[in-house]
Scaffold this motif. Sequence first.
Motif, PDB file in Angstrom:
ATOM      1  N   UNK A  27      59.488  16.275   7.113  1.00  0.00           N
ATOM      2  CA  UNK A  27      60.738  16.786   6.537  1.00  0.00           C
ATOM      3  C   UNK A  27      60.471  17.960   5.602  1.00  0.00           C
ATOM      4  N   UNK A  28      59.398  17.884   4.837  1.00  0.00           N
ATOM      5  CA  UNK A  28      59.054  18.978   3.923  1.00  0.00           C
ATOM      6  C   UNK A  28      58.645  20.232   4.698  1.00  0.00           C
ATOM      7  N   UNK A  29      57.939  20.048   5.818  1.00  0.00           N
ATOM      8  CA  UNK A  29      57.495  21.181   6.620  1.00  0.00           C
ATOM      9  C   UNK A  29      58.639  21.832   7.397  1.00  0.00           C
ATOM     10  N   UNK A  30      59.687  21.064   7.672  1.00  0.00           N
ATOM     11  CA  UNK A  30      60.720  21.517   8.604  1.00  0.00           C
ATOM     12  C   UNK A  30      61.467  22.763   8.133  1.00  0.00           C
ATOM     13  N   UNK A  31      61.485  23.026   6.841  1.00  0.00           N
ATOM     14  CA  UNK A  31      62.233  24.177   6.323  1.00  0.00           C
ATOM     15  C   UNK A  31      61.439  25.481   6.408  1.00  0.00           C
ATOM     16  N   UNK A  32      60.132  25.384   6.615  1.00  0.00           N
ATOM     17  CA  UNK A  32      59.293  26.590   6.565  1.00  0.00           C
ATOM     18  C   UNK A  32      58.396  26.781   7.769  1.00  0.00           C
ATOM     19  N   UNK A  33      58.280  25.782   8.627  1.00  0.00           N
ATOM     20  CA  UNK A  33      57.223  25.795   9.630  1.00  0.00           C
ATOM     21  C   UNK A  33      57.746  25.423  11.006  1.00  0.00           C
ATOM     22  N   UNK A  34      57.181  26.050  12.030  1.00  0.00           N
ATOM     23  CA  UNK A  34      57.400  25.630  13.406  1.00  0.00           C
ATOM     24  C   UNK A  34      56.150  24.894  13.876  1.00  0.00           C
ATOM     25  N   UNK A  35      56.324  23.686  14.363  1.00  0.00           N
ATOM     26  CA  UNK A  35      55.200  22.912  14.883  1.00  0.00           C
ATOM     27  C   UNK A  35      55.265  22.874  16.402  1.00  0.00           C
ATOM     28  N   UNK A  36      54.119  22.721  17.017  1.00  0.00           N
ATOM     29  CA  UNK A  36      54.074  22.626  18.472  1.00  0.00           C
ATOM     30  C   UNK A  36      53.007  21.625  18.881  1.00  0.00           C
ATOM     31  N   UNK A  37      53.142  21.106  20.097  1.00  0.00           N
ATOM     32  CA  UNK A  37      52.200  20.129  20.602  1.00  0.00           C
ATOM     33  C   UNK A  37      52.838  18.762  20.759  1.00  0.00           C
ATOM     34  N   UNK A  38      52.002  17.757  20.951  1.00  0.00           N
ATOM     35  CA  UNK A  38      52.451  16.383  21.150  1.00  0.00           C
ATOM     36  C   UNK A  38      51.969  15.529  19.993  1.00  0.00           C
ATOM     37  N   UNK A  39      52.872  14.765  19.396  1.00  0.00           N
ATOM     38  CA  UNK A  39      52.512  13.811  18.358  1.00  0.00           C
ATOM     39  C   UNK A  39      52.697  12.409  18.933  1.00  0.00           C
ATOM     40  N   UNK A  97      54.059  24.191  25.912  1.00  0.00           N
ATOM     41  CA  UNK A  97      53.137  24.017  24.795  1.00  0.00           C
ATOM     42  C   UNK A  97      53.727  24.451  23.464  1.00  0.00           C
ATOM     43  N   UNK A  98      54.847  25.204  23.491  1.00  0.00           N
ATOM     44  CA  UNK A  98      55.471  25.662  22.254  1.00  0.00           C
ATOM     45  C   UNK A  98      56.396  24.612  21.638  1.00  0.00           C
ATOM     46  N   UNK A  99      56.714  23.579  22.394  1.00  0.00           N
ATOM     47  CA  UNK A  99      57.600  22.534  21.887  1.00  0.00           C
ATOM     48  C   UNK A  99      56.824  21.538  21.039  1.00  0.00           C
ATOM     49  N   UNK A 100      57.541  20.876  20.139  1.00  0.00           N
ATOM     50  CA  UNK A 100      56.977  19.759  19.373  1.00  0.00           C
ATOM     51  C   UNK A 100      57.548  18.497  20.013  1.00  0.00           C
ATOM     52  N   UNK A 101      56.686  17.711  20.631  1.00  0.00           N
ATOM     53  CA  UNK A 101      57.121  16.647  21.541  1.00  0.00           C
ATOM     54  C   UNK A 101      56.750  15.272  20.989  1.00  0.00           C
ATOM     55  N   UNK A 129      46.818  22.410  10.496  1.00  0.00           N
ATOM     56  CA  UNK A 129      45.853  23.437  10.882  1.00  0.00           C
ATOM     57  C   UNK A 129      45.891  23.774  12.368  1.00  0.00           C
ATOM     58  N   UNK A 130      46.264  22.819  13.231  1.00  0.00           N
ATOM     59  CA  UNK A 130      46.158  23.050  14.674  1.00  0.00           C
ATOM     60  C   UNK A 130      47.487  22.972  15.422  1.00  0.00           C
ATOM     61  N   UNK A 131      48.544  22.519  14.751  1.00  0.00           N
ATOM     62  CA  UNK A 131      49.831  22.385  15.427  1.00  0.00           C
ATOM     63  C   UNK A 131      50.903  23.252  14.778  1.00  0.00           C
ATOM     64  N   UNK A 132      50.496  24.161  13.946  1.00  0.00           N
ATOM     65  CA  UNK A 132      51.422  24.986  13.182  1.00  0.00           C
ATOM     66  C   UNK A 132      51.444  26.403  13.709  1.00  0.00           C
ATOM     67  N   UNK A 133      52.646  26.899  14.014  1.00  0.00           N
ATOM     68  CA  UNK A 133      52.796  28.298  14.388  1.00  0.00           C
ATOM     69  C   UNK A 133      52.781  29.166  13.139  1.00  0.00           C
ATOM     70  N   UNK A 134      52.448  30.438  13.320  1.00  0.00           N
ATOM     71  CA  UNK A 134      52.333  31.335  12.167  1.00  0.00           C
ATOM     72  C   UNK A 134      53.653  31.547  11.450  1.00  0.00           C
ATOM     73  N   UNK A 135      54.749  31.593  12.217  1.00  0.00           N
ATOM     74  CA  UNK A 135      56.056  31.823  11.608  1.00  0.00           C
ATOM     75  C   UNK A 135      57.106  31.233  12.526  1.00  0.00           C
ATOM     76  N   UNK A 136      58.376  31.517  12.231  1.00  0.00           N
ATOM     77  CA  UNK A 136      59.456  30.925  13.002  1.00  0.00           C
ATOM     78  C   UNK A 136      59.894  31.790  14.172  1.00  0.00           C
ATOM     79  N   UNK A 137      59.086  32.762  14.568  1.00  0.00           N
ATOM     80  CA  UNK A 137      59.464  33.587  15.702  1.00  0.00           C
ATOM     81  C   UNK A 137      59.354  32.820  17.006  1.00  0.00           C
TER      82      UNK A 137
END
Length: 343
Positions: free
Chosen positions: A292-304, A58-62, A236-244
């Motif tokens: 691309x804009x989110x990729x420098x600051x955000x970790x996403x997870x879930x299925x797109x 569930x932590x992967x962005x798939x 709002x629902x696929x974004x992790x709080x940080x890059x940990x």
Amino acid sequence: MKMNGRTFHSKQIHCIFLLLLTFYHGCYGTAKYFNDQETLEEENLEWMTNINNDIELSKLFIPGTHDSLALYGGPAAKCQSWNLETQLKAGVRYFDLRVWNIFNRPTKMILTHGLVIQFKLLSSVFQDMVQFLTKYESETILIRIKPELWHKKDVKANTLTLLSTLKYQKYVYPPLKGQSPAESPKMKDVRGKIVFLKLNDAFDFGIPYTTTHKSGEHKVADIEDKFNMVLGYINTQMTSNDKTTDIDEQTEEDQDLILTYSSGTGWPIGRPLSTPKKIAKDINNQLAKNLNELSTTTVLHGILAMDFPGPDLIKIVIDFNKPHLVDKPGTSNGKRSLKRGQA
């Protein structure tokens, strides 16, 4: 060199050449975020190879596809151009399968989009997936089966019977029998397996997930509104709080497998020009820009899950998983697969 009475020096000619070359690449060398061709130029075959074994799925962005095998039926029904094998090579790892239990026999269940049969048996789907997983054991395939039309209540039982008949039990997660599965499995639990997602009462087998989709949201009156809705779900629902990637710090909410669809159609609301293809062409390009804009600051997870995704959009989704990679001395498959065109 003289042209129209003017003398051009070598430096001027060189500058003109560079400008023309830049123009050419701007027109013809653009990234492919949308695809409506049957062929694939760039592969993302083994992108899961070096994913940390202890990371929960569930932590992967798939990257996934909506109505994954809706290849026929004209503009209103067609949602993809690539067949199953090509989607797997492109890096797609989630498949949305609509199954018609037309004769109520396990070996005769067929893929469909509404009433439009897609000329692919479910048994053939499993055979293709197992063939892929046998060759690329590091990978995982997620599927959601949605029964359509009649004999829907028997689809689950017929599917499990089919898997046993094909002797594919070892490729299935959760296990058909034996040990109790984890509801949020780790990568080491599901490598080389087909992971089923449980669709409540419609197909009560698999791991749980949460969908952002609400009833009627596939009907698109305005493409910009649809995109903003999808982007809102991602933010709002696929974004992790940080890059940990500290597994011990994951909350229960973080462990939920989230499913978001970017697809849509205007046909049910009398907008015949708003086909799945037309909507995907607009949305995929906007998705790529914003991801691309989110990729420098955000970790996403879930299925797109997307319609007509291009290889470069799939690659953008895959690259969000770089924080979860583990370097393994002597292996290069994971890193290699993160570079398009190498396999």
